[in-house]
Design a protein around this motif. Structure first.
Motif, PDB file in Angstrom:
ATOM      1  N   SER A 154       0.979   5.019   8.766  1.00  0.00           N
ATOM      2  CA  SER A 154       0.942   3.585   8.447  1.00  0.00           C
ATOM      3  C   SER A 154       1.229   2.740   9.678  1.00  0.00           C
ATOM      4  O   SER A 154       0.780   1.593   9.775  1.00  0.00           O
ATOM      5  N   CYS A 217       4.312   0.050  -6.388  1.00  0.00           N
ATOM      6  CA  CYS A 217       3.456   0.456  -5.264  1.00  0.00           C
ATOM      7  C   CYS A 217       2.187  -0.382  -5.223  1.00  0.00           C
ATOM      8  O   CYS A 217       1.778  -0.867  -4.162  1.00  0.00           O
ATOM      9  N   ILE A 229       3.515   0.482   3.049  1.00  0.00           N
ATOM     10  CA  ILE A 229       3.720   1.936   2.970  1.00  0.00           C
ATOM     11  C   ILE A 229       5.139   2.355   3.365  1.00  0.00           C
ATOM     12  O   ILE A 229       5.787   3.112   2.631  1.00  0.00           O
TER      13      ILE A 229
END
Length: 248
Positions: A154, A217, A229
């Motif tokens: 990420s 999420c 993330i």
């Protein structure tokens, strides 16, 4: 015939991981991340297919770990190596004692970026330990390697797609990257019990933590994109610890 389906999916995971390694070495982080995502997708469904087809085997377990070692062990180590390399200037020196270099056959190798490969070592130790631990059926002990890999990849994706000077400054700070490396190695082999995203039923009451986590999420990814993330990984750990206290 059906007994070969899960192993075929595992080999697709390994293939994606091998391609991701090639792209990561060439600094193509977006392409590397794409193949990591594909590898993790196959990694999830090989186990799912094995359970549904009732063809789970010791061979499949070992093959799965070998594939994960590449996709979720070697790739994040290389990416962290590359990110740490960006903190080293063109002469191979940084502003403090980390400036030591090694010349091997005219190949200049700065020492600092090699710390990133400790993620690969920690991943290997976790995967080997996982195969020997019969307790980890309904939960994980320590951060799973795919989750850790998503955390690491990420970082270049945030730099590439969100282009925030503040975020870039933080990510390219050598002490931040060293701290992330140490944290990553510890989380992979910690004794923290983390819930698995395996649904035994669709009941909300029995899977409340999983449903809430998935909803959070989705909302985080919509709002924060790739910057979500690292937050999701920390949220996963926090909710697991909270769930452990509730179960006690």
């Amino acid at each position: 015939m059906k007994r070969h389906i899960p192993n075929a999916l595992t080999l697709l995971n390994l293939l994606c991981g091998s391609i991701a390694v090639i792209f990561a070495i060439d600094d193509h982080f977006i392409a590397a991340s794409l193949f990591v995502f594909l590898g993790i997708f196959f990694d999830f469904f090989d186990g799912f297919a094995a359970r549904k087809l009732h063809v789970q085997s010791e061979l499949g377990l070992q093959l799965d770990s070998l594939a994960d070692m590449v996709t979720s062990g070697l790739v994040p180590g290389i990416i962290m190596y590359k990110l740490l390399s960006l903190t080293v200037n063109s002469s191979g020196k940084v502003d403090n004692n980390w400036s030591s270099n090694t010349d091997w056959l005219d190949f200049n190798l700065p020492i600092l970026p090699l710390l990133g490969l400790f993620i690969t070592l920690a991943s290997a130790y976790r995967l080997a330990n996982f195969n020997l631990d019969v307790e980890q059926q309904s939960y994980f002990k320590g951060l799973p390697t795919p989750a850790n890999t998503l955390f690491i990849i990420s970082l270049p994706l945030i730099m590439e797609f969100q282009d925030s000077d503040a975020m870039n400054t933080i990510i390219l700070d050598k002490w931040f990257l060293i701290s992330v490396t140490i944290l990553s190695c510890w989380l992979l082999n910690s004794s923290i019990k983390l819930f698995a995203l395996k649904f035994q039923s669709w009941s909300f009451k029995a899977n409340a933590t999983r449903y809430i986590f998935i909803i959070l999420c989705a909302v985080s990814l919509i709002i924060l994109q790739f910057a979500a993330i690292p937050i999701i990984i920390l949220l996963y750990i926090f909710m697991s610890i909270l769930d452990n206290f509730k179960s006690k």
